[in-house]
Every structure is written in structure tokens, then in C-alpha cells.
Scaffold this motif. Structure first.
Motif, PDB file in Angstrom:
ATOM      1  N   VAL A 117     -25.138  28.699  31.799  1.00 27.64           N
ATOM      2  CA  VAL A 117     -24.007  27.628  31.945  1.00 27.64           C
ATOM      3  C   VAL A 117     -24.336  26.498  31.166  1.00 27.64           C
ATOM      4  O   VAL A 117     -23.446  25.781  30.564  1.00 27.64           O
ATOM      5  CB  VAL A 117     -23.977  27.506  33.479  1.00 27.64           C
ATOM      6  CG1 VAL A 117     -22.836  26.555  33.378  1.00 27.64           C
ATOM      7  CG2 VAL A 117     -23.366  28.696  34.027  1.00 27.64           C
ATOM      8  N   GLY A 118     -25.511  25.920  31.278  1.00 23.17           N
ATOM      9  CA  GLY A 118     -25.850  24.467  30.821  1.00 23.17           C
ATOM     10  C   GLY A 118     -25.984  24.393  29.111  1.00 23.17           C
ATOM     11  O   GLY A 118     -25.454  23.368  28.683  1.00 23.17           O
ATOM     12  N   THR A 119     -26.442  25.748  28.815  1.00 23.91           N
ATOM     13  CA  THR A 119     -26.546  25.556  27.113  1.00 23.91           C
ATOM     14  C   THR A 119     -25.035  25.701  26.646  1.00 23.91           C
ATOM     15  O   THR A 119     -24.822  24.766  25.693  1.00 23.91           O
ATOM     16  CB  THR A 119     -27.203  26.941  26.658  1.00 23.91           C
ATOM     17  OG1 THR A 119     -28.460  26.879  27.169  1.00 23.91           O
ATOM     18  CG2 THR A 119     -27.205  27.113  25.139  1.00 23.91           C
ATOM     19  N   VAL A 120     -24.423  26.359  27.197  1.00 30.28           N
ATOM     20  CA  VAL A 120     -22.947  26.501  26.807  1.00 30.28           C
ATOM     21  C   VAL A 120     -22.204  25.171  26.979  1.00 30.28           C
ATOM     22  O   VAL A 120     -21.498  24.660  26.017  1.00 30.28           O
ATOM     23  CB  VAL A 120     -22.092  27.604  27.330  1.00 30.28           C
ATOM     24  CG1 VAL A 120     -20.430  27.393  27.080  1.00 30.28           C
ATOM     25  CG2 VAL A 120     -22.726  29.030  26.931  1.00 30.28           C
ATOM     26  N   LEU A 121     -22.279  24.642  28.200  1.00 30.12           N
ATOM     27  CA  LEU A 121     -21.315  23.331  28.419  1.00 30.12           C
ATOM     28  C   LEU A 121     -21.876  22.224  27.621  1.00 30.12           C
ATOM     29  O   LEU A 121     -21.593  21.168  27.220  1.00 30.12           O
ATOM     30  CB  LEU A 121     -21.631  23.039  29.926  1.00 30.12           C
ATOM     31  CG  LEU A 121     -20.690  23.999  30.697  1.00 30.12           C
ATOM     32  CD1 LEU A 121     -20.767  23.524  32.441  1.00 30.12           C
ATOM     33  CD2 LEU A 121     -19.156  23.915  30.408  1.00 30.12           C
ATOM     34  N   VAL A 122     -23.257  21.792  27.658  1.00 28.88           N
ATOM     35  CA  VAL A 122     -23.747  20.837  26.726  1.00 28.88           C
ATOM     36  C   VAL A 122     -23.391  21.231  25.268  1.00 28.88           C
ATOM     37  O   VAL A 122     -23.106  20.024  24.517  1.00 28.88           O
ATOM     38  CB  VAL A 122     -25.322  20.631  26.872  1.00 28.88           C
ATOM     39  CG1 VAL A 122     -26.073  19.691  26.056  1.00 28.88           C
ATOM     40  CG2 VAL A 122     -25.561  20.309  28.508  1.00 28.88           C
ATOM     41  N   PHE A 123     -23.369  22.118  24.836  1.00 32.55           N
ATOM     42  CA  PHE A 123     -23.015  22.495  23.601  1.00 32.55           C
ATOM     43  C   PHE A 123     -21.312  22.066  23.182  1.00 32.55           C
ATOM     44  O   PHE A 123     -21.421  21.471  22.204  1.00 32.55           O
ATOM     45  CB  PHE A 123     -23.312  24.023  22.971  1.00 32.55           C
ATOM     46  CG  PHE A 123     -22.996  24.228  21.462  1.00 32.55           C
ATOM     47  CD1 PHE A 123     -23.756  23.710  20.788  1.00 32.55           C
ATOM     48  CD2 PHE A 123     -21.764  24.986  21.364  1.00 32.55           C
ATOM     49  CE1 PHE A 123     -23.574  24.013  19.362  1.00 32.55           C
ATOM     50  CE2 PHE A 123     -21.778  25.308  19.856  1.00 32.55           C
ATOM     51  CZ  PHE A 123     -22.511  24.855  18.910  1.00 32.55           C
ATOM     52  N   ILE A 124     -20.510  22.437  24.300  1.00 32.05           N
ATOM     53  CA  ILE A 124     -19.216  22.044  24.078  1.00 32.05           C
ATOM     54  C   ILE A 124     -18.926  20.475  24.197  1.00 32.05           C
ATOM     55  O   ILE A 124     -18.270  20.070  23.306  1.00 32.05           O
ATOM     56  CB  ILE A 124     -18.588  22.862  25.065  1.00 32.05           C
ATOM     57  CG1 ILE A 124     -18.336  24.340  24.630  1.00 32.05           C
ATOM     58  CG2 ILE A 124     -16.993  22.220  25.293  1.00 32.05           C
ATOM     59  CD1 ILE A 124     -17.855  25.193  25.862  1.00 32.05           C
ATOM     60  N   ALA A 125     -19.695  20.141  25.083  1.00 27.40           N
ATOM     61  CA  ALA A 125     -19.844  18.463  25.308  1.00 27.40           C
ATOM     62  C   ALA A 125     -20.166  17.662  24.081  1.00 27.40           C
ATOM     63  O   ALA A 125     -19.771  16.933  23.609  1.00 27.40           O
ATOM     64  CB  ALA A 125     -20.465  18.048  26.535  1.00 27.40           C
ATOM     65  N   SER A 126     -21.274  18.225  23.412  1.00 28.30           N
ATOM     66  CA  SER A 126     -21.853  17.876  22.036  1.00 28.30           C
ATOM     67  C   SER A 126     -20.801  17.954  20.803  1.00 28.30           C
ATOM     68  O   SER A 126     -20.741  16.938  20.301  1.00 28.30           O
ATOM     69  CB  SER A 126     -23.253  18.216  21.844  1.00 28.30           C
ATOM     70  OG  SER A 126     -24.206  18.227  22.781  1.00 28.30           O
ATOM     71  N   ILE A 127     -20.015  19.066  20.977  1.00 27.32           N
ATOM     72  CA  ILE A 127     -19.156  18.899  19.788  1.00 27.32           C
ATOM     73  C   ILE A 127     -18.149  18.340  19.971  1.00 27.32           C
ATOM     74  O   ILE A 127     -17.640  17.631  19.044  1.00 27.32           O
ATOM     75  CB  ILE A 127     -18.550  20.656  19.713  1.00 27.32           C
ATOM     76  CG1 ILE A 127     -20.003  21.637  19.166  1.00 27.32           C
ATOM     77  CG2 ILE A 127     -17.522  20.755  18.710  1.00 27.32           C
ATOM     78  CD1 ILE A 127     -19.598  23.114  19.225  1.00 27.32           C
ATOM     79  N   VAL A 128     -17.477  18.240  21.217  1.00 31.36           N
ATOM     80  CA  VAL A 128     -16.376  17.241  21.628  1.00 31.36           C
ATOM     81  C   VAL A 128     -17.059  15.781  21.213  1.00 31.36           C
ATOM     82  O   VAL A 128     -16.149  15.065  20.672  1.00 31.36           O
ATOM     83  CB  VAL A 128     -16.010  17.351  22.957  1.00 31.36           C
ATOM     84  CG1 VAL A 128     -14.972  16.323  23.437  1.00 31.36           C
ATOM     85  CG2 VAL A 128     -15.382  18.880  23.219  1.00 31.36           C
ATOM     86  N   ALA A 129     -17.867  15.512  21.535  1.00 31.28           N
ATOM     87  CA  ALA A 129     -18.472  14.010  21.234  1.00 31.28           C
ATOM     88  C   ALA A 129     -18.568  13.840  19.905  1.00 31.28           C
ATOM     89  O   ALA A 129     -18.516  12.763  19.698  1.00 31.28           O
ATOM     90  CB  ALA A 129     -19.782  13.797  22.241  1.00 31.28           C
ATOM     91  N   ALA A 130     -19.203  14.732  19.212  1.00 29.11           N
ATOM     92  CA  ALA A 130     -19.347  14.499  17.847  1.00 29.11           C
ATOM     93  C   ALA A 130     -18.103  14.329  17.125  1.00 29.11           C
ATOM     94  O   ALA A 130     -17.852  13.436  16.058  1.00 29.11           O
ATOM     95  CB  ALA A 130     -20.146  15.663  17.156  1.00 29.11           C
ATOM     96  N   VAL A 131     -17.059  15.123  17.418  1.00 30.90           N
ATOM     97  CA  VAL A 131     -15.581  15.026  16.803  1.00 30.90           C
ATOM     98  C   VAL A 131     -14.809  13.702  17.217  1.00 30.90           C
ATOM     99  O   VAL A 131     -14.544  12.949  16.309  1.00 30.90           O
ATOM    100  CB  VAL A 131     -14.855  16.298  17.077  1.00 30.90           C
ATOM    101  CG1 VAL A 131     -13.341  16.076  16.891  1.00 30.90           C
ATOM    102  CG2 VAL A 131     -15.283  17.665  16.603  1.00 30.90           C
ATOM    103  N   ASN A 132     -15.465  13.198  18.472  1.00 31.03           N
ATOM    104  CA  ASN A 132     -14.457  12.142  18.981  1.00 31.03           C
ATOM    105  C   ASN A 132     -15.316  10.735  18.987  1.00 31.03           C
ATOM    106  O   ASN A 132     -14.858   9.943  19.374  1.00 31.03           O
ATOM    107  CB  ASN A 132     -14.124  12.131  20.302  1.00 31.03           C
ATOM    108  CG  ASN A 132     -12.969  13.237  20.340  1.00 31.03           C
ATOM    109  OD1 ASN A 132     -12.108  13.433  19.553  1.00 31.03           O
ATOM    110  ND2 ASN A 132     -12.987  14.206  21.432  1.00 31.03           N
ATOM    111  N   SER A 133     -16.637  10.712  18.029  1.00 32.39           N
ATOM    112  CA  SER A 133     -17.504   9.693  18.145  1.00 32.39           C
ATOM    113  C   SER A 133     -16.676   8.678  17.400  1.00 32.39           C
ATOM    114  O   SER A 133     -17.153   7.335  17.586  1.00 32.39           O
ATOM    115  CB  SER A 133     -18.797   9.931  17.830  1.00 32.39           C
ATOM    116  OG  SER A 133     -18.859  10.406  16.519  1.00 32.39           O
TER     117      SER A 133
END
Length: 160
Positions: free
Chosen positions: A103-119
Motif C-alpha cells: 500500500v505504501g509503495t503505491v500511495l507514495v508513488f502516486i503522491a510523488s507524481i501528483v507533487a511533481a506535476v503540481n510543484s
């Protein structure tokens, strides 16, 4: 005629009997957990201390996910460090960690993608997303190693 008998009992404690398992910090799983916690802490601090978030909701999600898994990995780390799994044998700890890493790998990966796109152009947010990807990689490695322990082939004890 009276006799006096003096009995001296010496107890020694081996390193395997101690409550504190300092050797865990030098194992591959221990080093991975420390690396994950460090990467997630840096990720959380980068996002928390950044000024001018371009997308409030995206970075709130990023903060919650990183902080949640930072606390969870700290708990798992302390469980191994103080050998607390033996005190709770009713829980399948390898399977619990495997599920949490999944669960952590998937959620942190999604959160990192969202953060990279919106940074945007905020360098602290970019750094936070980079450390989020590093934490994702470390969690994927832990997931792989815990998979081999949890779901891999188990010896049957019979030789052919």
C-alpha cells in the motif's frame, strides 16, 4: 555439628535474549527502514516548509501520505529493534509488513507524481517529490525482500 552451605548462582544473558536488538540496524531490512524513514522525513519537511503551494489539495495529500508512512515505518522499526513481535504472536508480522509496503509503495508513488506535476517552480516542492520517489524506490526494494520472505518458497525439511 552445623554446616553452612553457600550457593552462588550466576546468570548470564546472551545477546539473543536481550530486549534491545542493536544488530537489526546493521541488517539489510533495518538499513532499508532507516533509509525510508529518512527519505520520508526529508520529503515531509520539504513540503511542510515550502512557501507558496500551487495546489493546496495535492500537497495536503502528499503530506498526509508521507507522514502516515513515516510513523508506520517508525513503529515497524521499533517493533524490530525491541523484539516486540514475539510479544504479539497472534499477528503475522511478515504478512503485515508486506501488506503495508504494498500500500505504501503505491500511495507514495502516486503522491510523488501528483507533487511533481503540481510543484510549479517551487524548489522545495520539487525536492520533496524527488525524495518521495527515493522513498518509493526504497519501499519497492523492501516489498521485494519481504515478498521473498512472506510468499517465496518455504523449505519443507525433506531432502530428495
Amino acid at each position: 555439628m552445623s554446616h553452612t552451605v553457600i550457593t552462588t548462582t550466576t546468570t548470564t544473558r546472551t545477546s539473543g535474549d536481550s530486549v534491545f536488538n542493536a544488530g537489526y540496524t546493521r541488517t539489510i531490512p533495518g538499513l532499508l527502514k532507516m533509509g525510508q524513514m529518512l527519505a520520508l522525513l526529508v520529503t515531509f519537511l520539504c513540503v511542510r516548509c515550502a512557501r507558496g503551494w500551487p495546489s493546496w489539495a495535492a500537497f495536503q495529500f502528499f503530506e498526509v501520505v508521507t507522514l502516515w508512512f513515516l510513523v508506520a515505518f517508525l513503529i515497524f522499526f521499533l517493533m524490530h529493534l525491541f523484539r516486540l513481535q514475539a510479544k504479539m504472536p497472534c499477528i503475522n508480522w511478515p504478512l503485515t509488513e508486506f501488506f503495508h509496503y504494498s500500500v505504501g509503495t503505491v500511495l507514495v508513488f502516486i503522491a510523488s507524481i501528483v507533487a511533481a506535476v503540481n510543484s510549479g517552480s517551487v524548489s522545495a516542492l520539487v525536492a520533496g517529490s524527488v525524495f518521495g520517489f527515493i522513498a518509493t524506490f526504497l519501499m519497492a526494494v523492501s516489498l521485494w525482500t519481504s515478498y521473498s520472505v512472506t510468499c517465496g518458497p518455504h523449505p519443507t525439511g525433506s531432502s530428495v
